[in-house]
Each structure stands twice: as C-alpha cells, then as structure tokens.
Design an enzyme around this catalytic site. Structure first.
Site, PDB file in Angstrom:
ATOM      1  N   THR A   1      12.855  -4.870  10.807  1.00  0.00           N
ATOM      2  CA  THR A   1      14.372  -4.632  10.951  1.00  0.00           C
ATOM      3  C   THR A   1      15.524  -5.338  10.318  1.00  0.00           C
ATOM      4  OG1 THR A   1      14.500  -4.346  13.470  1.00  0.00           O
ATOM      5  CG2 THR A   1      14.815  -2.760  11.591  1.00  0.00           C
ATOM      6  N   LYS A   2      14.109  -6.907  10.823  1.00  0.00           N
ATOM      7  CA  LYS A   2      15.093  -8.168  10.734  1.00  0.00           C
ATOM      8  C   LYS A   2      13.831  -9.333  10.489  1.00  0.00           C
ATOM      9  CE  LYS A   2      13.848  -8.572  15.902  1.00  0.00           C
ATOM     10  NZ  LYS A   2      14.228  -8.715  17.082  1.00  0.00           N
TER      11      LYS A   2
ATOM     12  N   HIS B   1      22.998   1.833  12.919  1.00  0.00           N
ATOM     13  CA  HIS B   1      24.523   1.760  13.372  1.00  0.00           C
ATOM     14  C   HIS B   1      24.872   1.234  14.574  1.00  0.00           C
ATOM     15  CE1 HIS B   1      23.952   5.303   9.557  1.00  0.00           C
ATOM     16  NE2 HIS B   1      22.292   5.163  10.144  1.00  0.00           N
TER      17      HIS B   1
ATOM     18  N   ALA C   1       0.191  -1.802   9.145  1.00  0.00           N
ATOM     19  CA  ALA C   1       0.358  -0.715   8.782  1.00  0.00           C
ATOM     20  C   ALA C   1       1.124  -0.148   9.754  1.00  0.00           C
ATOM     21  CB  ALA C   1      -0.565   0.492   8.308  1.00  0.00           C
TER      22      ALA C   1
ATOM     23  N   ASN D   1       0.569  -1.650  -0.198  1.00  0.00           N
ATOM     24  CA  ASN D   1      -0.570  -0.031   0.072  1.00  0.00           C
ATOM     25  C   ASN D   1       1.152   1.334   0.105  1.00  0.00           C
ATOM     26  OD1 ASN D   1      -2.321   1.460   0.432  1.00  0.00           O
ATOM     27  ND2 ASN D   1      -3.777  -0.045   1.202  1.00  0.00           N
TER      28      ASN D   1
END
Length: 168
Positions: A120-121, A88, A115, A58
């Site tokens: 991140t993994k 980082h 949504a 979407n």
C-alpha cells in the site's frame, strides 16, 4: 469490445507472443522481458501500471490502480499479491459519503514481493518484502551473492557475464 485485461486472462500458456502484445496495450508502460501469469486483475485494466524491465508476476496479481503504480526493473512478484493505490478515510462520516484518496506506489528495482503481500506504500530498491500490509523483511545483501538459500552456495559461474539465461 473486449478489454485487454479480459483478453489477456483468456490466453493459453502457449500464446506467449500474443500475451506480450496484449501486455503492451494493457499496461501504461511495459519494459522488455516482462511477464504476468494470468489471471491478472486491475480496477483500471492496468492503464496506471508502469513496469520497468524484466518484471515477473505470478498468478493472481491484483492492482488497485486508481492512480499510478511504478515497479522497478528486475522485480519479482509472488502469487496472490495486491498492490493498492486507493484507500478510504478512517472517519465513518467521510466513508459514508464515499470519500476515497489515491496515493501512487513506487516499488524500487530488484525487489522480491512474497506471496500474498499487500503493498500500500512505497518500497525501496533491493529489498525482500512480504506480509499484510507488506513490510521490508530485509535488504538484499552480500550474503545473497554467495548463497541462494541458507548455506546452499551459488555456483560462481552463474554470476559470470558468460552465463546469462533468458528470464522468459
């Protein structure tokens, strides 16, 4: 020269065929029946993004594709989702020097990313994930084969091989 991502984001909803051609140029791999609602944002223009078949994303999908992001077939992505492969170090002295590390993300097939999720993994196949950072809320279960919401029953004919609407 105009980047494919910029060109894609300028297309009109009526330009579905044009969008498909640009998508194939823009992403690292695109399976059949994939669609992204513009706008789409990516650090490397999507070149490190690998789509299986029948992926739907979407509005406002953001991919921090500093390395590869693999998305399994039949995955749906809600609005305002971020897939971030770059990170980082926590240590300020390293961040001051501009250090960054990149880890690929593998999202299994048949997932639904809610949504606003920030992935991140890796996420396994057949799950619903949401949140910041995204976490698996639950696996897709036998209950989901009978009910589409709460106790609202799925018409069994919708699951028959005779009823197979196009996703796009």
């Amino acid at each position: 020269a105009q980047l494919p991502m910029d060109e894609y984001n300028r297309t009109l909803p009526t330009e579905g065929e044009k969008r498909q051609k640009i998508l194939k140029r823009m992403l690292g791999k695109v399976g059949t029946g994939c669609y992204i609602e513009p706008p789409f944002h990516a650090n490397f223009g999507g070149q490190h993004v690998m789509f299986g078949d029948h992926i739907y994303a979407n509005f406002n999908l953001t991919v921090v594709d500093d390395t590869y992001i693999y998305i399994g077939s039949h995955t749906m992505i809600g609005p305002n989702v971020t897939l971030a492969s770059a990170n980082h170090p926590i240590l300020p002295e390293l961040r001051e020097k501009g250090y960054q590390y990149n880890l690929p993300i593998h999202i299994g097939k048949n997932c639904w990313l809610g949504a606003g999720a920030v992935v991140t993994k890796d996420l396994p196949a057949n799950v619903i994930a949401a949140g910041v950072p995204a976490k698996v809320l639950r696996p897709i279960s036998d209950h989901d084969r009978k009910y589409y919401h709460g106790q609202m029953r799925i018409d069994p004919q919708l699951l028959s091989s005779k009823h197979n609407p196009t996703l796009i």
